[in-house]
Design a protein around this motif. Sequence first.
Motif, short mmCIF file in Angstrom:
data_model
loop_
_atom_site.label_atom_id
_atom_site.label_comp_id
_atom_site.label_asym_id
_atom_site.label_seq_id
_atom_site.Cartn_x
_atom_site.Cartn_y
_atom_site.Cartn_z
N PRO A 1 32.64 29.15 2.00
CA PRO A 1 33.32 30.46 1.95
C PRO A 1 32.43 31.61 2.41
N ASP A 2 31.19 31.65 1.95
CA ASP A 2 30.30 32.75 2.35
C ASP A 2 30.04 32.74 3.85
N LYS A 3 29.86 31.56 4.41
CA LYS A 3 29.61 31.45 5.85
C LYS A 3 30.84 31.91 6.64
N VAL A 4 32.02 31.53 6.18
CA VAL A 4 33.25 31.90 6.88
C VAL A 4 33.47 33.41 6.80
N ILE A 5 33.25 33.99 5.64
CA ILE A 5 33.42 35.45 5.49
C ILE A 5 32.50 36.19 6.46
N GLU A 6 31.25 35.76 6.52
CA GLU A 6 30.29 36.40 7.43
C GLU A 6 30.73 36.27 8.88
N ALA A 7 31.22 35.09 9.27
CA ALA A 7 31.65 34.86 10.64
C ALA A 7 32.86 35.71 11.00
N SER B 1 41.63 30.09 13.91
CA SER B 1 41.39 28.82 13.22
C SER B 1 40.27 29.04 12.20
N ILE B 2 40.66 29.20 10.93
CA ILE B 2 39.71 29.48 9.86
C ILE B 2 39.85 28.38 8.81
N LEU B 3 38.83 27.56 8.67
CA LEU B 3 38.87 26.41 7.78
C LEU B 3 37.76 26.54 6.75
N VAL B 4 38.13 26.81 5.51
CA VAL B 4 37.16 27.06 4.45
C VAL B 4 36.87 25.75 3.72
N GLY B 5 35.64 25.31 3.79
CA GLY B 5 35.25 24.06 3.14
C GLY B 5 34.74 24.31 1.74
N THR B 6 35.58 24.06 0.74
CA THR B 6 35.18 24.30 -0.65
C THR B 6 34.46 23.09 -1.25
N THR B 7 34.44 21.98 -0.52
CA THR B 7 33.69 20.80 -0.95
C THR B 7 32.93 20.24 0.25
#
Length: 360
Positions: free
Chosen positions: A307-313, A254-260
Amino acid sequence: MTIAAPATTLPASFRPKQRLGFNTRVSFNDEAGPAQGLRDGIELFKAAERLGYQTGWAYQRHFDHYLSSPLPFFAATGQHTKHIVLGSAVIPMRYQDPILLAEAAGTTDLLIDGRLELAISTGANGAFDAVFGTVDTDARTEARRRQARFLAAIRGEVLHVVDKPGQGAPEGAELRVTPHSPTLRSRIRQGAASVGSAIQAAELGIGLISGTVQHDHAEGESFGEYQARIIEAYRTTWRQIWGTVPPPVAVAASILVGTTAELREKYAAYDLERRTLGIAASRPKGALAPSSQPAGAQISPVFQGTPDKVIEAVFDDPGLSSADEIVLFLPPAFGLTENVQLLSDLAKTVAPSLGWSPSL
């Protein structure tokens, strides 16, 4: 929208993702109804293909507001798409007639030009025995028996030699499943929620997909740590038995990228709901509430944020790092527009940094 530049060097322990997919339940609600849900499901697969996703998976669930029969859906979706692989994640074998499933799978695979991947499971699911009928053995043993019969059938093995009149064919005729898709056997996966299931998949010589629910983990072991151990057990067993490079392993996440800011707030709320309600989270209107989460089970985390936080995780998660393919688990209550945005945002802002290249 800011597009994340591909990472110049991936972490040493992180495998570049060969494919990117998604997993949907093809859900519907009481207001729009099932026909609209099915049409929206086809539109989702079409949109994912345009975005470059290599695989699209559909979850099977009986007697609820979700897709109950994936193969007719895939046959229809295949007429509206050209490249995306269509997969089931997963079909529990306990309630399948293995020969009828083999016939339907072969027919579907031929209709969609060899783009079918079937993920099947042999978990001890006895929830619907009152409908499908009980068996003399336990649910897992019966599921494995049916799995073996199914694999033999799609492999093209002789299932019966006619030995007397009245059997629908001349005496001596060898009965095999038709139509036969010669390469389908190589595109079967086992849905594994434990190390034991992963080892069984390797022993059978079939692929592996690890889902969003696990059991039999060690005390204190995180979801990602156990997922990585499942994958390693599969690869080790495969090399020991077959002496070849193991097939690519897929994991659902479950990967949810918040762009806003608005999306980040929405995804954080879903994360809280999933951590609070577990498998009961995100149900379309009218769907049944699960009776309970299986004892001893743990569910996957939600990777959400910028996005940066998700990539790191994702980089820090042992399970996602070990996999060859990531399959995005879409919240069941999300609609078509929400899901397309989610897929688009991830493909543009996160996926390039994971070593992924779209198929366009």
